[in-house]
Write an enzyme that holds these catalytic residues in place. Structure first.
Site, PDB file in Angstrom:
ATOM      1  N   ASN A  66      -2.864   6.426   6.571  1.00  0.00           N
ATOM      2  CA  ASN A  66      -3.331   7.067   7.673  1.00  0.00           C
ATOM      3  C   ASN A  66      -3.864   6.204   8.589  1.00  0.00           C
ATOM      4  OD1 ASN A  66      -5.891   6.287   6.583  1.00  0.00           O
ATOM      5  ND2 ASN A  66      -6.066   8.036   5.499  1.00  0.00           N
ATOM      6  N   GLU A  93       9.470   5.736  16.890  1.00  0.00           N
ATOM      7  CA  GLU A  93       9.676   5.140  15.265  1.00  0.00           C
ATOM      8  C   GLU A  93      10.990   5.542  14.782  1.00  0.00           C
ATOM      9  OE1 GLU A  93       7.463   5.457  10.938  1.00  0.00           O
ATOM     10  OE2 GLU A  93       7.248   7.044  12.332  1.00  0.00           O
ATOM     11  N   HIS A  94      11.270   6.961  15.055  1.00  0.00           N
ATOM     12  CA  HIS A  94      12.546   7.468  14.299  1.00  0.00           C
ATOM     13  C   HIS A  94      13.142   8.048  15.918  1.00  0.00           C
ATOM     14  CE1 HIS A  94       9.982   7.831  10.795  1.00  0.00           C
ATOM     15  NE2 HIS A  94      11.073   7.255  10.209  1.00  0.00           N
ATOM     16  N   HIS A 109       4.818  15.560   7.374  1.00  0.00           N
ATOM     17  CA  HIS A 109       3.910  14.322   6.590  1.00  0.00           C
ATOM     18  C   HIS A 109       2.682  14.317   7.059  1.00  0.00           C
ATOM     19  CE1 HIS A 109       6.707  11.022   5.452  1.00  0.00           C
ATOM     20  NE2 HIS A 109       7.387  11.378   6.564  1.00  0.00           N
ATOM     21  N   TYR A 111       1.136  -1.048  -0.094  1.00  0.00           N
ATOM     22  CA  TYR A 111       0.079  -0.032  -0.008  1.00  0.00           C
ATOM     23  C   TYR A 111       0.767   1.299   0.049  1.00  0.00           C
ATOM     24  CZ  TYR A 111      -3.603   3.539   0.734  1.00  0.00           C
ATOM     25  OH  TYR A 111      -4.439   4.461   0.524  1.00  0.00           O
ATOM     26  N   ASP A 148      14.795   8.003   5.380  1.00  0.00           N
ATOM     27  CA  ASP A 148      13.580   7.790   4.538  1.00  0.00           C
ATOM     28  C   ASP A 148      13.728   7.647   3.010  1.00  0.00           C
ATOM     29  OD1 ASP A 148      11.648   8.163   6.280  1.00  0.00           O
ATOM     30  OD2 ASP A 148      11.238  10.459   6.101  1.00  0.00           O
ATOM     31  N   GLU A 189       1.021 -36.563  28.879  1.00  0.00           N
ATOM     32  CA  GLU A 189       0.082 -35.574  28.312  1.00  0.00           C
ATOM     33  C   GLU A 189      -1.196 -36.228  27.806  1.00  0.00           C
ATOM     34  OE1 GLU A 189       2.629 -32.067  26.920  1.00  0.00           O
ATOM     35  OE2 GLU A 189       1.969 -33.115  25.330  1.00  0.00           O
ATOM     36  N   GLN A 216       9.253  15.724   9.844  1.00  0.00           N
ATOM     37  CA  GLN A 216       8.311  14.766  10.445  1.00  0.00           C
ATOM     38  C   GLN A 216       6.861  15.410  10.376  1.00  0.00           C
ATOM     39  OE1 GLN A 216       8.871  11.192  10.158  1.00  0.00           O
ATOM     40  NE2 GLN A 216      10.156  12.241   8.895  1.00  0.00           N
ATOM     41  N   HIS A 223       0.068 -40.313  19.847  1.00  0.00           N
ATOM     42  CA  HIS A 223       1.503 -40.047  19.779  1.00  0.00           C
ATOM     43  C   HIS A 223       2.495 -40.852  20.422  1.00  0.00           C
ATOM     44  CE1 HIS A 223      -0.692 -36.023  19.084  1.00  0.00           C
ATOM     45  NE2 HIS A 223       0.476 -35.464  19.059  1.00  0.00           N
ATOM     46  N   SER A 272       3.314   9.064  11.328  1.00  0.00           N
ATOM     47  CA  SER A 272       4.680   9.400  11.538  1.00  0.00           C
ATOM     48  C   SER A 272       5.154  10.144  12.867  1.00  0.00           C
ATOM     49  CB  SER A 272       5.363  10.170  10.400  1.00  0.00           C
ATOM     50  OG  SER A 272       6.884   9.809  10.381  1.00  0.00           O
TER      51      SER A 272
END
Length: 427
Positions: free
Chosen positions: A209, A322-323, A258, A124, A356, A410, A255, A415, A233
């Site tokens: 968004n 984030e940054h 943005h 996207y 970036d 178990e 930033q 098994h 951002s």
């Protein structure tokens, strides 16, 4: 700008709150679009493209002719810049390749792990006021390196029914297999369910968004994986008196432009730096073309003074930016103390813009505190690990009794029998 001095720890959560809506606030809208796309396919896509993007399209598929026209519209200088960035991104992501991991865990018991590409991925790419063609480089490049066979890209059209030519050029350059003029919630829904023309994918990547972020989270309810909940951002700068105030202000503004829901934070051990950065922000802000957007984002910004660097790092790890830009004398200490961050930028001459676009690291990163548990996109994001094992006659005798005992404990008799039969055959 909001100035805060030596905040108490009990107030950190409120101070560091992001200016975003919760999933509950917009989930109803997202679910409504998802349900309609699931039921009506391309008809629903056309409806919501008309409603949200204000354009009616006969077809959402980008044609070869449109790709050819886009290449002519992109300047030679921009093409060279995109190619340089792609080369650096390829170099960094190629270095992330790992060989098969193989080990003998016991005599006759051989185990190994190999990686395989995710066959179908969806990308996207936001359009609108800031067509993020750079994100294509960050996503399609590692997707190709991983060996993904189908790379589907969705990006919203403008009111003329077109996608920015730089987006189309970058997509074609990076080997995207199908491109669609579809944006927002309906794009994520289309890649989740598939429509008559848009393929269903196994994993969806890319920022957006708050509606796109929630749409990606809803997609996981239908068996589609996502890279991470990457929303608006954000940037945090840690600075002391060794930092350049003009540089710091430029990073905060980079930033802020943005979107109005972006958030930027300065944490500093210098009161003088707060004043200097505020002055620089005001000076640089007024000449920006996106001044209206940046101004609203700056209203959500924080300038935080903390006396001790150790306390500052505790607050930053709690925020999980984030940054994260580091411009301090105690650089080595800070780098060692980082626990939660999407991507780190070190020193006065390492702007966040480098990551970036062209340094080579990936800019698709966890936001909203998700850096506490998510990594940014990397080569492995487009791959899955498969484990293998091969056990010899000696091997089953080596570990068989342990398996029998554990299965019996178990209460899983079948098994146990699967091992017992094999052991008896070797007597």
């Amino acid at each position: 700008m909001n100035k805060i001095y030596n905040p108490k720890k009990e107030n950190w959560k409120a101070i560091l709150e992001r200016p975003t809506q919760t999933v509950a606030d917009i989930e109803d809208t997202v679910v409504s679009v998802f349900n309609e796309v699931k039921q009506n396919g391309d008809r629903a896509i056309k409806k919501y493209t008309s409603k949200f993007d204000k354009v009616s399209l006969d077809s959402s598929i980008v044609s070869l002719e449109e790709l050819s026209q886009a290449e002519e519209l992109v300047s030679a200088e921009l093409k060279e810049a995109i190619q340089l960035a792609k080369k650096n991104i390829e170099t960094f992501h190629k270095a992330q390749r790992t060989e098969r991991v193989s080990v003998q865990t016991a005599n006759g018991v051989n185990c190994w792990q190999e990686k395989r590409p995710i066959q179908k991925v969806g990308l996207y790419i936001p359009g609108g006021t800031a067509p993020l063609f750079s994100t294509i480089l960050m996503l399609a490049t590692p997707a190709n390196l991983a060996g993904c066979t189908e790379i589907v890209l969705c990006s919203p059209p403008n009111i003329e029914g077109k996608i920015n030519p730089a987006i189309l050029y970058a997509a074609n350059l990076c080997g995207v297999t199908k491109i669609y003029k579809v944006g927002g919630i309906q794009a994520i829904a289309a890649m989740t369910f598939g429509t008559e023309t848009i393929p269903q994918v196994y994993k969806i990547f890319g920022p957006g968004n708050q509606f796109v972020t929630v749409a990606k989270q809803i997609a996981t309810k239908y068996g589609v994986a996502i890279d991470m909940p990457a929303g608006p951002s954000e940037l945090l700068v840690l600075a002391d008196d060794t930092a350049n105030a003009a540089f710091v202000a430029s990073d905060l503004l980079s930033q802020s432009e943005h979107g109005t829901d972006s958030q930027v934070v300065l944490v500093t051990t210098s009161k003088e730096m707060i004043e200097a950065v505020e002055t620089e922000v005001e000076k640089q802000l007024v000449v920006l073309p996106r001044v209206a957007i940046a101004t609203k984002a700056i209203a959500n910004s924080k300038l935080i003074y903390i006396e001790e660097i150790e306390t500052a790092m505790q607050l930053i790890n709690e925020y999980a930016p984030e940054h994260f830009i580091v411009c301090v004398k105690e650089e080595d200490y800070v780098l060692g103390a980082i626990e939660n961050a999407g991507s780190v930028f070190i020193g006065n001459y390492t702007p966040e813009s480098a990551g970036d676009y062209a340094s080579g690291t990936n800019h698709t990163l966890p936001t909203n505190g998700y850096a506490k548990q998510y990594s940014g996109v990397n080569l492995d994001s487009f791959m899955k690990s498969i484990t293998f094992q091969k056990i010899s006659e000696q091997g089953i005798q080596e570990i068989g009794v342990a398996i029998e005992l554990m299965a019996a404990a178990e209460g899983l008799q079948a098994h146990k029998n699967a091992v017992t039969l094999r052991l008896k055959s070797l007597e």
